[in-house]
Design a protein around this motif. Structure first.
Motif, PDB file in Angstrom:
ATOM      1  N   ARG A  35       0.815  -1.205   0.000  1.00 30.52           N
ATOM      2  CA  ARG A  35       0.000   0.000   0.000  1.00 30.52           C
ATOM      3  C   ARG A  35       0.855   1.264   0.000  1.00 30.52           C
ATOM      4  N   SER A  36       2.131   1.157  -0.369  1.00 27.31           N
ATOM      5  CA  SER A  36       3.018   2.319  -0.307  1.00 27.31           C
ATOM      6  C   SER A  36       2.608   3.416  -1.286  1.00 27.31           C
ATOM      7  N   ARG A  37       2.073   3.053  -2.442  1.00 31.40           N
ATOM      8  CA  ARG A  37       1.604   4.076  -3.390  1.00 31.40           C
ATOM      9  C   ARG A  37       0.418   4.844  -2.819  1.00 31.40           C
ATOM     10  N   PHE A  38      -0.490   4.135  -2.173  1.00 29.92           N
ATOM     11  CA  PHE A  38      -1.638   4.794  -1.544  1.00 29.92           C
ATOM     12  C   PHE A  38      -1.187   5.760  -0.456  1.00 29.92           C
ATOM     13  N   ILE A  64      12.691  17.418  -1.972  1.00 33.55           N
ATOM     14  CA  ILE A  64      13.044  16.012  -1.770  1.00 33.55           C
ATOM     15  C   ILE A  64      11.785  15.180  -1.563  1.00 33.55           C
ATOM     16  N   GLY A  65      10.814  15.745  -0.849  1.00 36.88           N
ATOM     17  CA  GLY A  65       9.542  15.042  -0.661  1.00 36.88           C
ATOM     18  C   GLY A  65       8.819  14.827  -1.976  1.00 36.88           C
ATOM     19  N   ALA A  66       8.860  15.819  -2.862  1.00 38.64           N
ATOM     20  CA  ALA A  66       8.205  15.686  -4.164  1.00 38.64           C
ATOM     21  C   ALA A  66       8.892  14.626  -5.026  1.00 38.64           C
ATOM     22  N   VAL A  67      10.214  14.613  -5.017  1.00 41.75           N
ATOM     23  CA  VAL A  67      10.956  13.598  -5.785  1.00 41.75           C
ATOM     24  C   VAL A  67      10.687  12.203  -5.218  1.00 41.75           C
ATOM     25  N   ALA A  68      10.674  12.095  -3.890  1.00 42.03           N
ATOM     26  CA  ALA A  68      10.400  10.795  -3.272  1.00 42.03           C
ATOM     27  C   ALA A  68       8.974  10.336  -3.565  1.00 42.03           C
ATOM     28  N   PHE A  69       8.039  11.281  -3.657  1.00 40.07           N
ATOM     29  CA  PHE A  69       6.654  10.939  -4.015  1.00 40.07           C
ATOM     30  C   PHE A  69       6.593  10.366  -5.426  1.00 40.07           C
ATOM     31  N   LEU A  74       5.591   6.452  -6.528  1.00 32.34           N
ATOM     32  CA  LEU A  74       4.534   6.101  -7.468  1.00 32.34           C
ATOM     33  C   LEU A  74       5.054   5.312  -8.660  1.00 32.34           C
ATOM     34  N   ALA A  75       6.261   5.612  -9.111  1.00 29.64           N
ATOM     35  CA  ALA A  75       6.741   5.058 -10.373  1.00 29.64           C
ATOM     36  C   ALA A  75       7.637   3.829 -10.242  1.00 29.64           C
ATOM     37  N   ALA A  76       8.203   3.589  -9.087  1.00 32.90           N
ATOM     38  CA  ALA A  76       9.162   2.486  -8.960  1.00 32.90           C
ATOM     39  C   ALA A  76       8.465   1.135  -9.059  1.00 32.90           C
ATOM     40  N   ALA A  98      11.049   2.518   0.551  1.00 35.11           N
ATOM     41  CA  ALA A  98      12.121   3.433   0.929  1.00 35.11           C
ATOM     42  C   ALA A  98      11.800   4.865   0.506  1.00 35.11           C
ATOM     43  N   ALA A  99      11.203   5.021  -0.666  1.00 34.00           N
ATOM     44  CA  ALA A  99      10.818   6.350  -1.131  1.00 34.00           C
ATOM     45  C   ALA A  99       9.710   6.933  -0.266  1.00 34.00           C
ATOM     46  N   LEU A 100       8.778   6.097   0.173  1.00 31.64           N
ATOM     47  CA  LEU A 100       7.727   6.565   1.079  1.00 31.64           C
ATOM     48  C   LEU A 100       8.317   7.033   2.398  1.00 31.64           C
ATOM     49  N   THR A 101       9.279   6.304   2.913  1.00 38.30           N
ATOM     50  CA  THR A 101       9.948   6.711   4.149  1.00 38.30           C
ATOM     51  C   THR A 101      10.676   8.037   3.959  1.00 38.30           C
TER      52      THR A 101
END
Length: 115
Positions: free
Chosen positions: A21-24, A75-80, A84-86, A94-97
């Motif tokens: 559920r990391s994308r959600f 950085i938050g926008a890039v991680a978002f 979504l895309a990984a 890891a990107a969600l964290t």
């Protein structure tokens, strides 16, 4: 033997049980970030020290630098976008964290501005 049904499952879902559920959560955190910034600003403006600083100019202190907010939000926008895309589950988590930590840092900058 039915081998065709096991090859139709995507590799990341075949190896890891349960739903990812990391994308959600990344989308929810990104959607709630502006509201959290607004709530932090209202919370700040309701304090006695900040209202005295704004109205009378007394006890004004500068908080964390503004560039830290810009970098944290970036950085938050890039991680978002990565969350979504990984394609890999571990990369999304890891990107969600990283997104949550960056957003918390940006909110800390907002809260510390007049503290």
């Amino acid at each position: 033997m039915n081998t065709a049904s096991t090859s139709a499952i995507p590799p990341d879902r075949a190896t890891a049980p349960g739903r990812d559920r990391s994308r959600f959560w990344a989308g929810l955190a990104a959607a709630l970030f502006p509201a959290a910034c607004l709530a932090a600003g209202v919370l700040l403006l309701s304090s006695v020290q900040v209202s005295g600083c704004i109205t009378h100019g007394v006890q004004c202190t500068k908080g964390l630098p503004g560039w830290l907010f810009v970098w944290s939000a970036g950085i938050g926008a890039v991680a978002f976008i990565v969350a979504l895309a990984a394609p890999a589950r571990q990369v999304r988590q890891a990107a969600l964290t990283a997104q949550l930590l960056a957003e918390c840092t940006a909110l800390l900058v907002v809260l510390s501005y007049y503290a």
